[in-house]
Enzyme design. Sequence first.
Site, PDB file in Angstrom:
ATOM      1  N   GLY A 167       0.840  -1.192   0.000  1.00  0.00           N
ATOM      2  CA  GLY A 167       0.000   0.000   0.000  1.00  0.00           C
ATOM      3  C   GLY A 167       0.871   1.237   0.000  1.00  0.00           C
ATOM      4  O   GLY A 167       2.041   1.188   0.402  1.00  0.00           O
ATOM      5  N   GLN A 218       3.148   9.964   1.200  1.00  0.00           N
ATOM      6  CA  GLN A 218       4.435   9.257   1.228  1.00  0.00           C
ATOM      7  C   GLN A 218       5.317   9.600   0.039  1.00  0.00           C
ATOM      8  O   GLN A 218       6.523   9.324   0.063  1.00  0.00           O
ATOM      9  CB  GLN A 218       4.208   7.739   1.280  1.00  0.00           C
ATOM     10  CG  GLN A 218       3.628   7.269   2.610  1.00  0.00           C
ATOM     11  CD  GLN A 218       3.514   5.769   2.648  1.00  0.00           C
ATOM     12  OE1 GLN A 218       2.552   5.218   2.143  1.00  0.00           O
ATOM     13  NE2 GLN A 218       4.500   5.093   3.214  1.00  0.00           N
ATOM     14  N   CYS A 271       6.166  -0.042   7.626  1.00  0.00           N
ATOM     15  CA  CYS A 271       5.760   1.075   6.760  1.00  0.00           C
ATOM     16  C   CYS A 271       6.939   1.462   5.881  1.00  0.00           C
ATOM     17  O   CYS A 271       8.073   1.518   6.358  1.00  0.00           O
ATOM     18  CB  CYS A 271       5.344   2.264   7.628  1.00  0.00           C
ATOM     19  SG  CYS A 271       4.909   3.737   6.690  1.00  0.00           S
ATOM     20  N   LEU A 272       6.666   1.736   4.612  1.00  0.00           N
ATOM     21  CA  LEU A 272       7.729   2.142   3.689  1.00  0.00           C
ATOM     22  C   LEU A 272       8.395   3.438   4.138  1.00  0.00           C
ATOM     23  O   LEU A 272       9.541   3.705   3.774  1.00  0.00           O
ATOM     24  CB  LEU A 272       7.167   2.315   2.276  1.00  0.00           C
ATOM     25  CG  LEU A 272       6.671   1.029   1.589  1.00  0.00           C
ATOM     26  CD1 LEU A 272       5.961   1.367   0.287  1.00  0.00           C
ATOM     27  CD2 LEU A 272       7.829   0.077   1.337  1.00  0.00           C
ATOM     28  N   HIS A 277      -4.112   1.458   7.864  1.00  0.00           N
ATOM     29  CA  HIS A 277      -2.764   2.024   7.776  1.00  0.00           C
ATOM     30  C   HIS A 277      -2.700   3.163   6.740  1.00  0.00           C
ATOM     31  O   HIS A 277      -2.177   4.245   7.022  1.00  0.00           O
ATOM     32  CB  HIS A 277      -1.778   0.905   7.414  1.00  0.00           C
ATOM     33  CG  HIS A 277      -0.353   1.341   7.320  1.00  0.00           C
ATOM     34  ND1 HIS A 277       0.595   0.992   8.262  1.00  0.00           N
ATOM     35  CD2 HIS A 277       0.309   2.093   6.391  1.00  0.00           C
ATOM     36  CE1 HIS A 277       1.762   1.535   7.912  1.00  0.00           C
ATOM     37  NE2 HIS A 277       1.623   2.191   6.779  1.00  0.00           N
ATOM     38  N   GLU A 278      -3.237   2.914   5.544  1.00  0.00           N
ATOM     39  CA  GLU A 278      -3.140   3.928   4.476  1.00  0.00           C
ATOM     40  C   GLU A 278      -4.042   5.125   4.756  1.00  0.00           C
ATOM     41  O   GLU A 278      -3.680   6.267   4.452  1.00  0.00           O
ATOM     42  CB  GLU A 278      -3.460   3.318   3.109  1.00  0.00           C
ATOM     43  CG  GLU A 278      -2.572   2.161   2.681  1.00  0.00           C
ATOM     44  CD  GLU A 278      -1.089   2.407   2.840  1.00  0.00           C
ATOM     45  OE1 GLU A 278      -0.641   3.561   2.766  1.00  0.00           O
ATOM     46  OE2 GLU A 278      -0.359   1.423   3.056  1.00  0.00           O
ATOM     47  N   HIS A 291      -2.389   7.373   7.017  1.00  0.00           N
ATOM     48  CA  HIS A 291      -1.380   8.221   6.348  1.00  0.00           C
ATOM     49  C   HIS A 291      -1.979   9.533   5.846  1.00  0.00           C
ATOM     50  O   HIS A 291      -1.349  10.582   5.969  1.00  0.00           O
ATOM     51  CB  HIS A 291      -0.768   7.487   5.150  1.00  0.00           C
ATOM     52  CG  HIS A 291       0.465   6.690   5.470  1.00  0.00           C
ATOM     53  ND1 HIS A 291       1.574   7.231   6.058  1.00  0.00           N
ATOM     54  CD2 HIS A 291       0.770   5.382   5.251  1.00  0.00           C
ATOM     55  CE1 HIS A 291       2.509   6.295   6.190  1.00  0.00           C
ATOM     56  NE2 HIS A 291       2.046   5.158   5.717  1.00  0.00           N
TER      57      HIS A 291
HETATM   58 NI    NI Z   1       2.931   3.301   5.620  1.00  0.00          NI
END
Ligand code: NI
Length: 166
Positions: free
Chosen positions: A46, A51, A91-92, A135-136, A139
């Site tokens: 995701g 991000q 998380c990225l 999660h997304e 963000h």
């Molecule tokens: Ni993330």
Amino acid sequence: MAILPIRRAGDPVLREKARRIRTIDKSILKLIDDMWETMYDAPGVGLAAPQIGVSLKLVVIDVHDPKHEKIALVNPEIVKRSGERRVDEGCLSVPGFRGEIVRSVKVLAKGIDPYTGKEVRIKAQDDLMAEALEHEIDHVNGILYIDYLPNPGALIALNDAPEVRR
Ligand code: NI
């Protein structure tokens, strides 16, 4: 399409409440293409627009589960959630770490499908999709999963163990 640099925790854009998208025009569709490419390249399951430094309410998710199609969602929101379960999350934007946090069991989210312009509702229960939706959508509201850790020391450094990132 383009692979864009992923912003990391500490970058203020990740802490902004992202703006709603008013019109799904060509620039938004191009942004979505770039987000897919960036997410698959990472690789992650995701990605949210903040991000990649764009403060708009937009997410893409592909959990590689036959139960859930990959989806881009404009102006996504959680409609309903219930239950609690512990999940091991990453998380990225927090590369090299994971942490155990509490997420919901059942999640109902809604948003606009940019390809049809129609509102869609997505239900997920006790799976990676439920976690990814929360999660997304966090963000785009300026929240990172590390905010849910009991203390900063609860963040676990990754060794070479496989991870699921989003
Ligand atoms: Ni993330």
